[in-house]
Design an enzyme around this catalytic site. Structure first.
Site, short mmCIF file in Angstrom:
data_model
loop_
_atom_site.label_atom_id
_atom_site.label_comp_id
_atom_site.label_asym_id
_atom_site.label_seq_id
_atom_site.Cartn_x
_atom_site.Cartn_y
_atom_site.Cartn_z
N TYR A 294 -5.29 51.96 48.29
CA TYR A 294 -5.80 53.00 47.39
C TYR A 294 -4.95 53.07 46.13
O TYR A 294 -5.47 53.10 45.01
CB TYR A 294 -5.82 54.36 48.13
N GLU B 264 -11.52 65.54 46.56
CA GLU B 264 -10.38 66.39 46.15
C GLU B 264 -10.58 67.83 46.59
O GLU B 264 -9.62 68.50 46.98
CB GLU B 264 -10.16 66.33 44.64
N TRP C 90 -3.73 64.37 51.08
CA TRP C 90 -4.71 63.42 50.56
C TRP C 90 -4.95 62.33 51.59
O TRP C 90 -6.06 61.82 51.74
CB TRP C 90 -4.25 62.85 49.22
#
Length: 186
Positions: free
Chosen positions: A19, A41, A49
């Protein structure tokens, strides 16, 4: 010559490294990806996250590949089904907010032509490169994320506090917070 490393936050495993190396901080101008990150988000709010990233494919399936036109018309039955889906984060308020945000996203598109044009307008259409020397210099919010957060809320978006908005800005490359010795800074 300084040795190149990754930003330290991503060294947990290959999912995070991939990522970091291929998405985080790279400018995104297409509404589909911007919407996906906006939804992810908002689900991340109050969580890590990594938790969201690990469930990303499940989110894609559960939320019709992040098709905001479809999501904007989800019924109470569909939202109840999502609240039972163990593959995603089953927060009823965040699920409802996803529907609300899809509806608000459509309104912004109507007004500006694309959501991308709207959101990138907050940074004059080009990424802000903060050039942090270390993670300690990376902020959680900025004046721009404060302003964007207020505007999104005014437009009816939910779960878009300044910290969430700044994380979105980082994810979509509106800001570049890769540390200066990061290998992504070739």
């Amino acid at each position: 010559m300084e040795t190149k490393h990754r930003c330290a936050w991503c060294e947990k495993d290959d999912l995070y490294r991939n990522y970091h190396d291929n998405e985080w901080g790279k400018p995104v101008y297409d509404d589909k990806t911007i919407f996906e990150f906006l939804i992810l988000e908002t689900f991340q709010a109050g969580l890590s996250w990594y938790t969201v990233l690990a469930k990303r494919e499940n989110f894609r399936k559960a939320f019709d590949d992040f098709d905001w036109n479809t999501i904007a018309h989800y019924s109470e039955v569909k939202m109840a089904e999502l609240a039972e889906d163990s593959g995603i984060i089953r927060n009823k308020l965040k699920i409802k907010a996803t529907v609300t945000n899809a509806q608000a996203f459509l309104k912004v598109q109507e007004e500006f032509g694309t959501f991308s044009k709207y959101i990138w307008g907050f940074v004059d259409g080009k990424p802000i490169d903060n050039q942090p020397k270390n993670l300690g210099e990376v902020k959680a919010t900025t004046e721009i994320s404060d302003k964007l957060s207020r505007d999104l809320k005014k437009r009816g978006f939910k779960f878009v506090g300044s910290t969430v908005v700044y994380a979105h800005m980082q994810a979509t490359g509106m800001v570049n917070d890769h540390v200066m010795n990061c290998l992504t800074r070739k």
